[in-house]
Scaffold this active site. Sequence first.
Site, mmCIF file in Angstrom:
data_model
loop_
_atom_site.group_PDB
_atom_site.id
_atom_site.type_symbol
_atom_site.label_atom_id
_atom_site.label_comp_id
_atom_site.label_asym_id
_atom_site.label_seq_id
_atom_site.Cartn_x
_atom_site.Cartn_y
_atom_site.Cartn_z
ATOM 1 N N LYS B 180 -21.910 56.224 3.502
ATOM 2 C CA LYS B 180 -21.702 57.672 3.481
ATOM 3 C C LYS B 180 -21.074 58.068 2.162
ATOM 4 C CE LYS B 180 -16.996 58.111 5.144
ATOM 5 N NZ LYS B 180 -16.422 58.740 3.989
ATOM 6 N N ASP B 209 -21.330 54.467 9.173
ATOM 7 C CA ASP B 209 -20.093 55.205 9.370
ATOM 8 C C ASP B 209 -19.150 54.159 9.956
ATOM 9 O OD1 ASP B 209 -19.082 58.371 10.821
ATOM 10 O OD2 ASP B 209 -17.892 56.590 10.404
ATOM 11 N N HIS B 210 -18.249 53.671 9.177
ATOM 12 C CA HIS B 210 -17.505 52.481 9.604
ATOM 13 C C HIS B 210 -16.651 52.729 10.850
ATOM 14 C CE1 HIS B 210 -14.261 54.224 7.069
ATOM 15 N NE2 HIS B 210 -13.472 53.614 7.893
ATOM 16 N N HIS B 272 -16.979 60.952 10.321
ATOM 17 C CA HIS B 272 -16.099 60.269 11.292
ATOM 18 C C HIS B 272 -15.729 61.162 12.461
ATOM 19 C CE1 HIS B 272 -15.978 57.244 8.325
ATOM 20 N NE2 HIS B 272 -14.899 57.603 7.677
#
Lengths: 356, 521
Positions: B180, B209-210, B272
């Site tokens: 991202k 998206d971690h 997030h």
Amino acid sequence: METGMISVGDDIVLNLVNIESELHRLYARESGSKKTRASLFNLILYTNKEKSDAYLQKVVNSVVAKFPCRVLFITEDDSTPPTLTTSVATQSVTKDIFCEIIRITLHPSLSERVPSLVLPHVLPDLPIYLLWTEDPSIENVIFSSLEPFANRLIFDSEVSLDLQAFSKTILALKSHLHCQVSDLNWSAIAGWRKIIASFFQGKPISLEKIETLKITSYQSNGASCAYLQAWLASKLKWKFQNIQTQKNRTVISYDRANVVLEYIENPLDPFKLPSGTLLDVEIQSTYQKEHRIFKRDPSSRQIYCQYSNEKECQLPTTSLLPGALEGQEIIEEIFYSPLTPSYMEMLQTLSEIPWR
Amino acid sequence: MQDVSHPLAETLSTSLDEERGPNKVLEPCVLVIFGATGDLTSRKLFPALYNLMREGQLPTHFACIGFARRDKNHDQFRQEMHDAVAKFSRVTPIDENLWNNFLNQIYYHISDFDTDSGYDSLKTFMEGLDKKLGTKGNRLFYLSTQPKYFPEIIEKLSKHGLIYDETKVKDKWSRVIIEKPFGHDLLSAEELQKFVLGHLAENQIYRIDHYLGKETVQNLLVFRFANSLFESFWNSHHIDHVQITVAEDIGIGTRGAFWEEAGMMRDIVQNHVMQLLSLVAMEPPNSLGANAIRDEKVKVLQAIRPIDMARFDDFVVRGQYGKGFIEGQNVISYREEKNVNPHSTVETYAALKLFIDNWRWSGVPFFLRAGKRLAKRATEIAVVFKRVPGVLFAKQSKKLDTNVLVMRIQPNEGISLKINSKVPGPQSPIQPVKMDFSYSSYFGLSPPEAYERLIWDCMQGDGTLFARGDEVLASWKLITPILERWQQEPPKDFPNYASGTWGPQAADEMIAKEGRSWKPV
């Protein structure tokens, strides 16, 4: 962020621990000993007097023994160079339960840093009780920063130099505060109020005709006895007329009664009574010349109650006075009881008396 | 070749099939990290690879190639990655024996991103690795670069046959992981999406998206759908509102140049926060397949009511941190940070009030906030339930606390439920207490880092924990009008919150207008 000794210019030294890491470390240590961490609420205490520090530690011990909580103990000390120190410790509640104390000691010039040390470490979703042992009428950046987050403010009028200003401040605060307010001294005289009320139960005429109230206490600036007499005065709707203060004695004249407050200074105190302890209460009523004496046994919490009138003199009876700041009842009074109209009426009466 | 006449042949093949099934041995592959000399590679990617290797979660036949411009050789790169792993791995100290075996699978390839010869030589090198290490032509490309290089890299990969048309190539696979942000607004995201789909199929694209790799975020689905208890009251009949907080106490650090282009809305909220929102609000999927889950997440995003521009300030708040104190220490303002314009109008705080217009959530406000230099670091989702009718217990307590279910994403990972309880004693005061589940208390072990799970999933070909194209676009569709409005109306009051506080006053006012307040975190 940095930890350890940090110099930030202008001779300011911060001696900081990583509070979160310390909390984790202590939790791991105590958990390894099969202890459980418990916390019912957050208790933030503030003092700026070394004397109060010991007194407040006693408060903490009493509270934690009944209600484990996370304690954040702020001590301002203007006798030291401009330093700020943090530390974290555990306090055993029982052999199986512990809670945590975060201590912040600082020079007053660094007080604006305190909220950034306190607020991240209150346990969320649990009530926040702020015990403020200084005069709330004096502006303080720590108070104004923490008060919006508090669910209950707990004051200690014992530290106030001016009870009239204190009571006016509390009355004013109460009108716009979102949270509950408690008063340590009001809680401390709860037992006396109950005993006196119980002895006048069913005797309204006797109450109405009280002409003299004498209260003797041990040392102090008289906050407890001032509260007790103001409570009775407000209940009986006495109108204040004047006050005369002498060494160790204060006389308050109301329209229908006189109040005498005496303070005993006894250097030979074998019982280590805390300052402000109420020792005797004498009430004289014109009705049948009734005379009631409530005398505390300084070696215990017993109250000897003596009643006589123009016709008879009864044998003394004994009542048990709940210890100040001890016992579940007192703790509940401080942390849970809403402020009653009696307290507000008492403050109103107190605010009309120019104490010094 | 299998001997089908052998009496054990079928048994043998069955047992081997089990070993080759999902969640077991991964298929061989080569991972190429573009931008390998950057921060992400050393802080996250290589520590993740090391821990996967350490736990036997990497394919037996595996290689990793760092692709970057800086001049170094294989050994230099290997040493740098060794040092990075020693510093940033969640498990230390580094196991030197394991590392010494692993380093033979690590390579470095020097090239600019736009040089054809660089890709030619990469292809040749990778084909050599296929023969040497048995990696069978499977390719995983991780674009750990600035977004502006994505199109260039993808085009070159396609041009040089490094990514495959899976309609034609069946015996090997190629996948691309994109970091991202995916675009910086709706238009750019659509353009990038169109471009990428011109070279790759959607199932070859893994938008990272971690947050989705975090154990606690994955647990949201388990919590909601593996416990029958919660589903019946997970709706507007019982829930008063939901708060999602992504708070950091750190500033922007050395990322001034990046932050001036991005801001909080692009960097955190668009991805997030919206992921957390969609997981909390989604309907149960009909399976645990990637598309089944992502379908439900997209539906949530599409059901979010667009911001009413006529009442913009009632729904959106922005802020920028000024100087203040964090943990007792002075910190500077955003505008004093390195590489930041001293008159910058970029936001470091954003708060939103959203409504999801569907049967489940009608009328339930979702309050979202994200910020830098707030009082503490905490990411959590708080589900605040409705008050009980005030018929009972009024004597004991003027106002009973509401029940609150909190899912702590980080730190102190866990779940807590606030309930009311009677305090022992005759007076019966009522006190809120917390029932608390803490990951560390129950599971003890250091959980895998997000990137470990994500890389592993990508190697498996499981896109569940990656954002799908329509998800990303749906999120941008909501956020872009906000960015455009902010662009048109620069703020006049920045900085508007002191570092170490909980954000601007306007955010408190926004939620107070709904008769609520931000929950302490």
